[in-house]
Design a protein around this motif. Sequence first.
Motif, short mmCIF file in Angstrom:
data_model
loop_
_atom_site.label_atom_id
_atom_site.label_comp_id
_atom_site.label_asym_id
_atom_site.label_seq_id
_atom_site.Cartn_x
_atom_site.Cartn_y
_atom_site.Cartn_z
N MET A 115 0.81 -1.22 0.00
CA MET A 115 0.00 0.00 0.00
C MET A 115 0.84 1.26 0.00
SD MET A 115 -3.05 -0.91 2.66
CE MET A 115 -3.33 0.82 2.92
N LEU A 116 0.24 2.33 -0.50
CA LEU A 116 0.83 3.66 -0.38
C LEU A 116 0.56 4.16 1.04
CD1 LEU A 116 -0.52 5.04 -3.76
CD2 LEU A 116 1.85 4.42 -3.25
N LYS A 172 13.96 2.89 -3.74
CA LYS A 172 13.78 3.64 -2.49
C LYS A 172 12.61 4.62 -2.57
CE LYS A 172 18.62 3.39 -1.12
NZ LYS A 172 19.83 4.17 -0.81
N ASP A 173 12.04 4.76 -3.73
CA ASP A 173 10.96 5.72 -3.95
C ASP A 173 9.61 5.00 -3.99
OD1 ASP A 173 9.29 7.77 -4.71
OD2 ASP A 173 10.28 8.18 -6.62
N SER A 174 8.79 5.18 -2.96
CA SER A 174 7.48 4.52 -2.89
C SER A 174 6.55 4.93 -4.02
CB SER A 174 6.78 4.88 -1.57
OG SER A 174 7.54 4.44 -0.49
N PHE A 175 6.84 6.05 -4.65
CA PHE A 175 5.97 6.57 -5.70
C PHE A 175 6.62 6.50 -7.08
CE2 PHE A 175 4.58 8.28 -1.71
CZ PHE A 175 3.21 8.15 -1.77
N ASP A 176 7.59 5.62 -7.23
CA ASP A 176 8.23 5.42 -8.52
C ASP A 176 7.19 4.95 -9.53
OD1 ASP A 176 10.53 5.03 -10.33
OD2 ASP A 176 9.96 2.91 -10.15
N LYS A 177 7.23 5.51 -10.70
CA LYS A 177 6.23 5.21 -11.75
C LYS A 177 6.11 3.71 -12.03
CE LYS A 177 3.61 6.37 -15.39
NZ LYS A 177 2.18 6.45 -15.20
N ALA A 178 7.24 2.99 -12.02
CA ALA A 178 7.23 1.56 -12.38
C ALA A 178 6.35 0.73 -11.44
CB ALA A 178 8.65 1.02 -12.39
N GLY A 179 6.37 1.00 -10.15
CA GLY A 179 5.60 0.19 -9.21
C GLY A 179 4.34 0.87 -8.69
N PHE A 180 4.10 2.09 -9.14
CA PHE A 180 2.99 2.87 -8.58
C PHE A 180 1.62 2.24 -8.83
CE2 PHE A 180 -0.26 6.19 -8.90
CZ PHE A 180 -0.19 6.68 -7.60
N ARG A 181 1.37 1.77 -10.03
CA ARG A 181 0.05 1.23 -10.37
C ARG A 181 -0.33 0.09 -9.43
NH1 ARG A 181 -2.97 -2.29 -12.46
NH2 ARG A 181 -4.69 -1.84 -13.86
N ASN A 182 0.60 -0.84 -9.17
CA ASN A 182 0.30 -1.97 -8.28
C ASN A 182 0.05 -1.51 -6.85
OD1 ASN A 182 0.54 -3.80 -10.37
ND2 ASN A 182 2.70 -4.20 -9.96
#
Length: 143
Positions: free
Chosen positions: A20-21, A46-56
């Motif tokens: 979760m975010l 290290k970035d919780s909001f990185d575009k690659a993993g954001f959708r999931n």
Amino acid sequence: AISFGMDGTKEIGAENWIDMLPLENGSHRSAKVRVPKASYEPDASKDSFDKAGFRNRLEATVTACREMGKSSLWMQVPMSRASLIEDMNEFGLRFHHVNGDDVILNVWLKDSESKIPEFATHNVGVGAVVVNSRNEILCVREL
């Protein structure tokens, strides 16, 4: 998985929290995610909001909010993360208003008509109203 704590509140299983975010509780049983400004971290993991993993992560957040009985989800997104908005659209998030460099989006999570009001564009405060014997009205407006 959802369980109930000792005080009767719903709890989400630890495996769901990982995906979760980060959430804040909002008013009227809502949840809010504040997306931080882009830091341009060389290590994207290290970035919780990185575009690659954001959708999931967004999908896990929307699902968990529904399971927790949240009424709505709000997302505050800075201009430097505008590319994330495309993924938010897939989950029903819609523009609500803009505050400086941040756009605020929301989605109603209940199986009923949305109770989220449109954003106010004008406010007029009245400090006093006086009616005289000739039915003339005097309004004193606050500035």
